[in-house]
Design a protein around this motif. Structure first.
Motif, PDB file in Angstrom:
ATOM      1  N   ARG A 144      -5.669   5.728 -58.304  1.00 42.68           N
ATOM      2  CA  ARG A 144      -7.046   5.331 -58.008  1.00 42.68           C
ATOM      3  C   ARG A 144      -7.119   4.179 -57.009  1.00 42.68           C
ATOM      4  O   ARG A 144      -8.014   4.129 -56.169  1.00 42.68           O
ATOM      5  N   THR A 175      -9.120   4.394 -53.558  1.00 44.25           N
ATOM      6  CA  THR A 175     -10.241   3.505 -53.268  1.00 44.25           C
ATOM      7  C   THR A 175     -10.088   2.905 -51.873  1.00 44.25           C
ATOM      8  O   THR A 175     -11.053   2.799 -51.108  1.00 44.25           O
ATOM      9  N   TYR A 196     -16.827  10.110 -55.523  1.00 42.10           N
ATOM     10  CA  TYR A 196     -16.372  10.012 -56.914  1.00 42.10           C
ATOM     11  C   TYR A 196     -14.937  10.518 -57.036  1.00 42.10           C
ATOM     12  O   TYR A 196     -14.103   9.932 -57.711  1.00 42.10           O
ATOM     13  N   MET A 197     -14.658  11.596 -56.336  1.00 38.30           N
ATOM     14  CA  MET A 197     -13.322  12.178 -56.366  1.00 38.30           C
ATOM     15  C   MET A 197     -12.291  11.212 -55.784  1.00 38.30           C
ATOM     16  O   MET A 197     -11.132  11.193 -56.186  1.00 38.30           O
ATOM     17  N   PRO A 205     -21.597  11.821 -52.217  1.00 44.50           N
ATOM     18  CA  PRO A 205     -21.383  11.072 -53.467  1.00 44.50           C
ATOM     19  C   PRO A 205     -20.352  11.740 -54.375  1.00 44.50           C
ATOM     20  O   PRO A 205     -19.511  11.067 -54.973  1.00 44.50           O
ATOM     21  N   LEU A 206     -20.397  13.056 -54.438  1.00 51.48           N
ATOM     22  CA  LEU A 206     -19.447  13.788 -55.288  1.00 51.48           C
ATOM     23  C   LEU A 206     -18.021  13.558 -54.810  1.00 51.48           C
ATOM     24  O   LEU A 206     -17.102  13.292 -55.602  1.00 51.48           O
ATOM     25  N   THR A 247     -18.444   1.891 -57.369  1.00 51.91           N
ATOM     26  CA  THR A 247     -19.870   2.188 -57.545  1.00 51.91           C
ATOM     27  C   THR A 247     -20.758   1.457 -56.557  1.00 51.91           C
ATOM     28  O   THR A 247     -21.730   2.027 -56.057  1.00 51.91           O
ATOM     29  N   ALA A 263     -12.496   8.004 -55.967  1.00 52.84           N
ATOM     30  CA  ALA A 263     -12.586   6.743 -56.690  1.00 52.84           C
ATOM     31  C   ALA A 263     -13.237   5.641 -55.866  1.00 52.84           C
ATOM     32  O   ALA A 263     -12.776   4.499 -55.836  1.00 52.84           O
ATOM     33  N   TYR A 294     -21.509   3.175 -53.028  1.00 56.34           N
ATOM     34  CA  TYR A 294     -22.151   4.482 -52.866  1.00 56.34           C
ATOM     35  C   TYR A 294     -23.342   4.456 -51.918  1.00 56.34           C
ATOM     36  O   TYR A 294     -23.429   5.249 -50.987  1.00 56.34           O
TER      37      TYR A 294
END
Lengths: 218, 238
Positions: B61, B65, B135-136, B131-132, B141, B138, B144
């Motif tokens: 992750r 990121t 999320y994948m 956004p999806l 928040t 990482a 976004y």
């Protein structure tokens, strides 16, 4: 400038001293012609003699040429929008999108020149023998039928000058007759036609010929 | 009812440039929706490319990121490049482009309509899907909204710049890489501004400046790109 400039305002379109060269080959040189209201000018010449290029030059699609073109006496480049609102052009590529239906194609291409109603388009299509095909995608239609879709613009458009490049090529005998009738009607109503075709036009009045073959080759 | 109303309003046959703009936009959207496969291509490409990164690099992750924004932006750029050819090519091939060039309306607005339609069917879906994919990858928040806003400002610029490139190359038989070579260098500033904005929000810094710069880029592109495209189209049909 040529010595005798035609001041007759009836001359819709005039070209003076047109010269065009392509790949070091002179297509035409000092070409003059006039087209008045209610006249047909048929451009003749063999393959590769520059018929299409001449038509594209007149429409402003091709700009490597010398000479002057005027629309009702004034240079064409100064009044593009006015000229384009009175011009209907049909080239080799007829301007029919394969995915869209005839109705959708015409709704767009005719809307460029004025507002149209679906009824108007439907009756134009019916008149050209495309009743029942209004909503099928154009890739289902034959080449001749696609040509007819494009020709339906002639019935709807208010344009005074039609510039048609080989409009008869894919049409059947019936289609040829339909188109000849359209041309005759247009001319009777004071419109003008600039057309290239190898076909012998069966239009009663006001037909002139422009031969390109002997112009360029010295 | 509406038909007869318009008939009355349009007593004379001439229509305004705005009407012509709308007709062109409507036509292009219709073409896009009727050719559904082409419509989904850039979206699928975007999805697949982005999902290859966790597989190819690492599912860790922290690493994801770190690279998330860059991956999203580069994939968006490539996806937009993939869909650009639709912009003028079929019109060039079937002759509709000539009709467009010979319309009495300003070619500026006609190309703008085509670009807008291109963005609506290729850029906007990417923004909605992002956004999806964030999320994948990482994406934190807090990043976004910045990512969505920068993509929302950046993807139209990609369509606008792309339009110039396609207009220049539409008449070439084998385009291959030339389109990418014209467009990608021009897109670098957007890529930098977009990734910087999301990067700075992840570091806890304000992003107003970055977003303002992207807004300015969009304003400049929207006012100049249609002009350049129109000129390029005239050359291409020559």
């Amino acid at each position: 400038m040529p010595s005798e400039v035609n001041q007759n305002t009836q001359n819709m379109l005039s070209a003076r001293q047109l010269f065009c060269e392509r790949d070091d080959r002179v297509l035409f040189d000092s070409l003059d012609f006039d087209l008045a209201e209610g006249e047909v000018l048929q451009v003749q010449g063999g393959n590769g003699s520059g018929k299409t290029t001449l038509l594209r030059i007149i429409c402003g699609l091709h700009d490597s040429f010398e000479g002057a073109i005027s629309w009702y006496g004034d240079p064409i480049e100064k009044q593009r929008e006015l000229f384009y609102s009175s011009l209907l052009y049909m080239g080799h590529r007829v301007g029919v999108n394969k995915i869209l239906s005839p109705l959708e194609n015409l709704r767009w291409s005719c809307s460029m020149h004025g507002s149209t109603t679906p009824t108007q388009i439907e009756s134009a299509l019916a008149q050209l023998g495309l009743r029942g095909y209004e909503n099928s995608p154009c890739h289902m239609l034959s080449a001749g039928q696609q040509q007819r879709v494009s020709l339906a613009r002639l019935l709807i458009s208010p344009a005074k000058l039609w510039v048609l490049d080989e409009p008869f090529t894919t049409l059947d005998a019936h289609g040829v007759k339909d188109l000849e009738n359209l041309l005759a009607n247009h001319v009777d109503n004071g419109g003008s036609v600039l057309v290239t075709t190898h076909h012998k036009l069966n239009v009663s009045s006001g037909i002139h010929y422009l031969k390109l073959d002997d112009v360029g080759h010295d | 009812m509406t038909e007869s109303e318009t008939e009355i309003i349009m007593g004379e046959r001439g229509i305004s440039t705005f009407e012509a703009f709308r007709a062109t936009l409507k036509r292009d959207l219709l073409v896009a929706f009727k050719g559904r496969n082409e419509l989904l291509n850039p979206l699928m490409f975007f999805f697949i490319v982005v999902s290859l990164f966790p597989i190819g690099i690492t599912p860790d992750r922290e690493v994801l990121t770190e690279i998330a924004v860059g991956v999203l932006w580069v994939s968006a750029l490539l996806a937009s490049l993939l869909s650009l050819d639709n912009l003028y090519r079929s019109d060039y091939e079937d002759g509709s482009l000539e009709l467009l060039l010979l319309s009495p309306h300003s070619l500026y607005f006609m190309t703008l309509a085509k670009i807008l339609s291109h963005w609506l069917v290729s850029g906007l879906p990417l923004v909605l899907l992002s956004p999806l994919l964030g999320y994948m990858l990482a994406l934190p928040t807090e990043a976004y909204w910045t990512m969505i806003v920068t993509l929302l400002l950046g993807t139209p610029i990609l369509s606008l710049l792309g339009s110039i490139g396609v207009a220049l190359t539409v008449s070439l038989g084998s385009r291959g890489l030339i389109l990418a070579m014209i467009i990608l260098p021009m897109s670098v500033p957007i890529l930098i501004a977009g990734t910087l904005a999301v990067g700075s929000v992840m570091d806890g810094n304000p992003v107003g400046g970055h977003i303002a710069i992207m807004g300015a880029m969009l304003a400049v592109a929207a006012s100049l790109a249609p002009l350049a495209s129109a000129a390029a189209l005239r050359i291409s049909v020559n």
